[in-house]
Scaffold this motif. Structure first.
Motif, PDB file in Angstrom:
ATOM      1  N   GLU A 141       0.840  -1.208   0.000  1.00 11.04           N
ATOM      2  CA  GLU A 141       0.000   0.000   0.000  1.00 11.04           C
ATOM      3  C   GLU A 141       0.877   1.260   0.000  1.00 11.04           C
ATOM      4  O   GLU A 141       0.595   2.222  -0.711  1.00 11.04           O
ATOM      5  N   GLN A 165       2.384   1.839  -3.419  1.00 13.51           N
ATOM      6  CA  GLN A 165       1.394   2.429  -4.334  1.00 13.51           C
ATOM      7  C   GLN A 165       1.225   3.917  -4.046  1.00 13.51           C
ATOM      8  O   GLN A 165       1.109   4.723  -4.971  1.00 13.51           O
ATOM      9  N   LEU A 166       1.210   4.288  -2.766  1.00 18.45           N
ATOM     10  CA  LEU A 166       1.105   5.693  -2.374  1.00 18.45           C
ATOM     11  C   LEU A 166       2.299   6.477  -2.935  1.00 18.45           C
ATOM     12  O   LEU A 166       2.136   7.557  -3.493  1.00 18.45           O
ATOM     13  N   GLU A 168       1.961   6.964  -6.684  1.00 13.66           N
ATOM     14  CA  GLU A 168       0.901   7.940  -6.950  1.00 13.66           C
ATOM     15  C   GLU A 168       1.426   9.366  -6.719  1.00 13.66           C
ATOM     16  O   GLU A 168       1.263  10.247  -7.558  1.00 13.66           O
ATOM     17  N   VAL A 169       2.059   9.591  -5.573  1.00 14.56           N
ATOM     18  CA  VAL A 169       2.530  10.926  -5.208  1.00 14.56           C
ATOM     19  C   VAL A 169       3.615  11.412  -6.169  1.00 14.56           C
ATOM     20  O   VAL A 169       3.534  12.519  -6.703  1.00 14.56           O
ATOM     21  N   SER A 193       4.413  10.367  -9.206  1.00 12.64           N
ATOM     22  CA  SER A 193       3.983  10.470 -10.606  1.00 12.64           C
ATOM     23  C   SER A 193       3.144  11.724 -10.848  1.00 12.64           C
ATOM     24  O   SER A 193       3.007  12.171 -11.977  1.00 12.64           O
ATOM     25  N   GLN A 194       2.588  12.315  -9.783  1.00 12.58           N
ATOM     26  CA  GLN A 194       1.756  13.515  -9.929  1.00 12.58           C
ATOM     27  C   GLN A 194       2.541  14.812  -9.744  1.00 12.58           C
ATOM     28  O   GLN A 194       1.977  15.894  -9.897  1.00 12.58           O
ATOM     29  N   LYS A 214       8.236  10.980 -15.467  1.00 12.87           N
ATOM     30  CA  LYS A 214       7.107  10.041 -15.432  1.00 12.87           C
ATOM     31  C   LYS A 214       7.653   8.605 -15.377  1.00 12.87           C
ATOM     32  O   LYS A 214       8.826   8.357 -15.615  1.00 12.87           O
ATOM     33  N   GLN A 215       6.749   7.674 -15.082  1.00 12.38           N
ATOM     34  CA  GLN A 215       7.107   6.263 -14.972  1.00 12.38           C
ATOM     35  C   GLN A 215       7.801   5.755 -16.239  1.00 12.38           C
ATOM     36  O   GLN A 215       8.760   5.007 -16.165  1.00 12.38           O
ATOM     37  N   TYR A 227      10.624   4.170 -10.412  1.00 11.54           N
ATOM     38  CA  TYR A 227       9.257   3.839 -10.007  1.00 11.54           C
ATOM     39  C   TYR A 227       9.156   2.413  -9.466  1.00 11.54           C
ATOM     40  O   TYR A 227       8.333   2.126  -8.603  1.00 11.54           O
ATOM     41  N   ALA A 268       0.037  11.145   1.328  1.00 13.37           N
ATOM     42  CA  ALA A 268      -1.140  10.869   0.493  1.00 13.37           C
ATOM     43  C   ALA A 268      -1.912  12.164   0.248  1.00 13.37           C
ATOM     44  O   ALA A 268      -2.059  12.973   1.163  1.00 13.37           O
TER      45      ALA A 268
END
Length: 171
Positions: free
Chosen positions: A14, A17-18, A21-22, A24-25, A31-32, A39, A100
């Motif tokens: 988890e 994944q957080l 997400e963080v 990549s934004q 970017k990935q 990544y 998050a």
């Protein structure tokens, strides 16, 4: 009140994944598709705890939700960055701090950073070393408010991305 503690193995996925997400934004951050290995490191964040002197620290909300995390290194040889940081002695460091989106602007990043500083002081380290990028201006400002100073000797390039070093000296 948030609980700051070491992540449990069942939370690693988890948290990974957080992290993805963080990061990549982040505006202006690769970017990935541009840095797939980085990544992969983020997604597998729990793997870093297999290194000696390495802890994955999380902030957990009163409802039991993971609000953020950071990787703390009490020995810089395991820090894993480019540049000269891994040769620093009598120093701790932290990397890969992420909060998050739902928990931003609540001081989570500062709580996690202060926990790393506390651990370094407890070990009687002389300094804490970190890195940041232009895409992380919010964190950058927080680090400077906590007393971190830019240290150009720690700068390096991560492929096409300039990465900037900071130190917090205790004496």
């Amino acid at each position: 009140m948030y609980t700051i503690r070491n992540a449990k193995p069942e939370e690693f996925e988890e948290l990974g994944q957080l992290m993805v997400e963080v990061y990549s934004q982040l505006e202006g951050f690769p970017k990935q598709s541009e840095q797939p290995e980085y990544y992969k490191l983020l997604a597998g964040i729990g793997e870093l705890t297999k290194k000696p002197n390495t802890e994955l620290i999380v902030a957990v909300s009163p409802e039991g939700k993971i609000a953020g995390g950071v990787v703390y290194f009490s020995d810089m040889q395991y820090y894993g960055s480019g540049g000269t940081a891994t040769q620093e002695k009598n120093a701790s460091g932290f990397r890969l701090l992420a909060v998050a989106p739902a928990f931003r602007k609540q001081g989570i990043g500062k709580l996690l950073t202060n926990e790393c500083i506390r651990k370094a002081k407890e070990l009687k380290q002389a300094q804490v070393i970190i890195h940041s990028t232009k895409a992380m201006q919010v964190a950058w400002k927080m680090y400077e408010e906590l007393g971190f100073k830019r240290s150009e000797d720690l700068d390096f390039m991560q492929e096409e991305l300039p990465v900037f070093g900071f130190r917090l000296r205790f004496k």
